[in-house]
Design a protein around this motif. Structure first.
Motif, PDB file in Angstrom:
ATOM      1  N   CYS A   1      50.160  43.111  55.764  1.00  0.00           N
ATOM      2  CA  CYS A   1      50.045  41.852  56.645  1.00  0.00           C
ATOM      3  C   CYS A   1      48.811  42.183  57.542  1.00  0.00           C
ATOM      4  O   CYS A   1      48.598  43.414  57.993  1.00  0.00           O
ATOM      5  CB  CYS A   1      51.233  41.639  57.623  1.00  0.00           C
ATOM      6  SG  CYS A   1      51.289  40.180  58.575  1.00  0.00           S
ATOM      7  N   PHE A   2      47.936  41.437  57.642  1.00  0.00           N
ATOM      8  CA  PHE A   2      46.671  41.586  58.284  1.00  0.00           C
ATOM      9  C   PHE A   2      46.075  40.797  59.282  1.00  0.00           C
ATOM     10  O   PHE A   2      46.462  39.498  59.333  1.00  0.00           O
ATOM     11  CB  PHE A   2      45.355  41.472  57.270  1.00  0.00           C
ATOM     12  CG  PHE A   2      45.932  42.460  56.047  1.00  0.00           C
ATOM     13  CD1 PHE A   2      45.566  44.000  56.094  1.00  0.00           C
ATOM     14  CD2 PHE A   2      46.370  42.093  54.818  1.00  0.00           C
ATOM     15  CE1 PHE A   2      45.674  44.651  54.994  1.00  0.00           C
ATOM     16  CE2 PHE A   2      46.579  42.944  53.935  1.00  0.00           C
ATOM     17  CZ  PHE A   2      46.339  44.183  53.915  1.00  0.00           C
ATOM     18  N   THR A   3      45.773  41.108  60.313  1.00  0.00           N
ATOM     19  CA  THR A   3      45.066  40.242  61.435  1.00  0.00           C
ATOM     20  C   THR A   3      43.688  39.679  60.963  1.00  0.00           C
ATOM     21  O   THR A   3      43.097  40.310  60.037  1.00  0.00           O
ATOM     22  CB  THR A   3      44.897  41.033  62.675  1.00  0.00           C
ATOM     23  OG1 THR A   3      43.942  42.093  62.568  1.00  0.00           O
ATOM     24  CG2 THR A   3      46.304  41.737  63.257  1.00  0.00           C
ATOM     25  N   GLU A   4      43.123  38.781  61.716  1.00  0.00           N
ATOM     26  CA  GLU A   4      41.887  38.277  61.379  1.00  0.00           C
ATOM     27  C   GLU A   4      40.837  39.651  61.719  1.00  0.00           C
ATOM     28  O   GLU A   4      39.792  39.382  60.747  1.00  0.00           O
ATOM     29  CB  GLU A   4      41.441  37.109  62.323  1.00  0.00           C
ATOM     30  CG  GLU A   4      40.088  36.436  61.918  1.00  0.00           C
ATOM     31  CD  GLU A   4      40.090  35.333  62.924  1.00  0.00           C
ATOM     32  OE1 GLU A   4      38.977  34.400  62.537  1.00  0.00           O
ATOM     33  OE2 GLU A   4      40.661  34.978  63.869  1.00  0.00           O
ATOM     34  N   GLU A  26      51.002  33.682  64.742  1.00  0.00           N
ATOM     35  CA  GLU A  26      51.005  35.050  65.103  1.00  0.00           C
ATOM     36  C   GLU A  26      49.471  35.415  64.500  1.00  0.00           C
ATOM     37  O   GLU A  26      48.976  36.547  64.903  1.00  0.00           O
ATOM     38  CB  GLU A  26      51.934  36.082  63.959  1.00  0.00           C
ATOM     39  CG  GLU A  26      53.150  36.005  64.254  1.00  0.00           C
ATOM     40  CD  GLU A  26      53.799  34.602  63.835  1.00  0.00           C
ATOM     41  OE1 GLU A  26      53.426  33.999  63.303  1.00  0.00           O
ATOM     42  OE2 GLU A  26      55.043  34.552  64.317  1.00  0.00           O
ATOM     43  N   LYS A  27      48.681  34.738  64.113  1.00  0.00           N
ATOM     44  CA  LYS A  27      47.508  34.614  63.539  1.00  0.00           C
ATOM     45  C   LYS A  27      47.086  35.771  62.621  1.00  0.00           C
ATOM     46  O   LYS A  27      46.364  36.732  63.028  1.00  0.00           O
ATOM     47  CB  LYS A  27      46.290  34.801  64.848  1.00  0.00           C
ATOM     48  CG  LYS A  27      46.287  33.599  65.513  1.00  0.00           C
ATOM     49  CD  LYS A  27      44.934  33.484  66.448  1.00  0.00           C
ATOM     50  CE  LYS A  27      45.065  32.283  67.308  1.00  0.00           C
ATOM     51  NZ  LYS A  27      44.461  31.185  66.910  1.00  0.00           N
ATOM     52  N   THR A  28      48.084  35.877  61.817  1.00  0.00           N
ATOM     53  CA  THR A  28      47.890  37.104  60.639  1.00  0.00           C
ATOM     54  C   THR A  28      48.059  36.126  59.386  1.00  0.00           C
ATOM     55  O   THR A  28      48.417  35.185  59.146  1.00  0.00           O
ATOM     56  CB  THR A  28      49.197  37.918  60.616  1.00  0.00           C
ATOM     57  OG1 THR A  28      50.255  37.152  60.547  1.00  0.00           O
ATOM     58  CG2 THR A  28      48.986  38.790  61.999  1.00  0.00           C
ATOM     59  N   LEU A  52      42.470  30.353  61.488  1.00  0.00           N
ATOM     60  CA  LEU A  52      41.605  31.571  61.171  1.00  0.00           C
ATOM     61  C   LEU A  52      40.361  31.363  60.436  1.00  0.00           C
ATOM     62  O   LEU A  52      40.343  30.471  59.348  1.00  0.00           O
ATOM     63  CB  LEU A  52      42.581  32.699  60.534  1.00  0.00           C
ATOM     64  CG  LEU A  52      43.878  33.234  61.185  1.00  0.00           C
ATOM     65  CD1 LEU A  52      44.467  34.157  60.444  1.00  0.00           C
ATOM     66  CD2 LEU A  52      43.491  33.854  62.561  1.00  0.00           C
ATOM     67  N   SER A  82      49.949  37.083  55.495  1.00  0.00           N
ATOM     68  CA  SER A  82      50.568  38.108  54.576  1.00  0.00           C
ATOM     69  C   SER A  82      49.831  37.967  53.236  1.00  0.00           C
ATOM     70  O   SER A  82      49.720  36.837  52.665  1.00  0.00           O
ATOM     71  CB  SER A  82      51.998  37.634  54.502  1.00  0.00           C
ATOM     72  OG  SER A  82      52.795  38.739  53.624  1.00  0.00           O
ATOM     73  N   GLU A  90      41.379  42.707  61.239  1.00  0.00           N
ATOM     74  CA  GLU A  90      41.452  43.608  59.747  1.00  0.00           C
ATOM     75  C   GLU A  90      40.700  43.140  58.685  1.00  0.00           C
ATOM     76  O   GLU A  90      40.103  43.903  58.009  1.00  0.00           O
ATOM     77  CB  GLU A  90      42.898  44.025  59.669  1.00  0.00           C
ATOM     78  CG  GLU A  90      43.496  44.842  60.758  1.00  0.00           C
ATOM     79  CD  GLU A  90      44.948  45.084  60.688  1.00  0.00           C
ATOM     80  OE1 GLU A  90      45.478  46.184  60.759  1.00  0.00           O
ATOM     81  OE2 GLU A  90      45.736  44.053  60.348  1.00  0.00           O
ATOM     82  N   TYR A 148      50.301  32.846  58.739  1.00  0.00           N
ATOM     83  CA  TYR A 148      51.160  32.726  59.859  1.00  0.00           C
ATOM     84  C   TYR A 148      50.420  32.312  61.077  1.00  0.00           C
ATOM     85  O   TYR A 148      49.891  33.302  61.779  1.00  0.00           O
ATOM     86  CB  TYR A 148      52.051  34.180  60.091  1.00  0.00           C
ATOM     87  CG  TYR A 148      52.868  34.430  59.070  1.00  0.00           C
ATOM     88  CD1 TYR A 148      54.230  33.592  59.104  1.00  0.00           C
ATOM     89  CD2 TYR A 148      52.623  35.492  58.182  1.00  0.00           C
ATOM     90  CE1 TYR A 148      55.224  34.237  57.921  1.00  0.00           C
ATOM     91  CE2 TYR A 148      53.363  35.857  56.877  1.00  0.00           C
ATOM     92  CZ  TYR A 148      54.745  34.973  57.070  1.00  0.00           C
ATOM     93  OH  TYR A 148      55.885  35.405  56.034  1.00  0.00           O
TER      94      TYR A 148
END
Length: 68
Positions: free
Chosen positions: A58-61, A45-47, A21, A49, A63, A42
């Motif tokens: 827990c956030f995505t790229e 999952e490309k997230t 990421l 925490s 977000e 992670y």
């Protein structure tokens, strides 16, 4: 990982590579202002925490980039 250690010495225009990421330093600094202190990537999952004494999430790229 401590967020503070990751952004130390970096300017807001830089990005940090974490488990595939690309995270803007400015976004991580904004999360720190909100009380987040640590992160755990992670890759599959490309997230990310993130948590602190009074917050967790827990956030995505995408977000995370929105916080830059």
């Amino acid at each position: 990982m401590k967020i503070e250690d990751m952004v130390s010495g970096k300017n807001d225009n830089e990005e940090i590579g974490i488990e595939g990421l690309k995270i803007p330093v400015s976004a991580l600094k904004n999360f720190m202002k909100d009380g987040y202190e640590h992160l755990l990537p992670y890759g599959e999952e490309k997230t990310l925490s993130m948590w602190g004494k009074t917050c967790t999430g827990c956030f995505t790229e995408q977000e995370i980039r929105e916080r830059a």
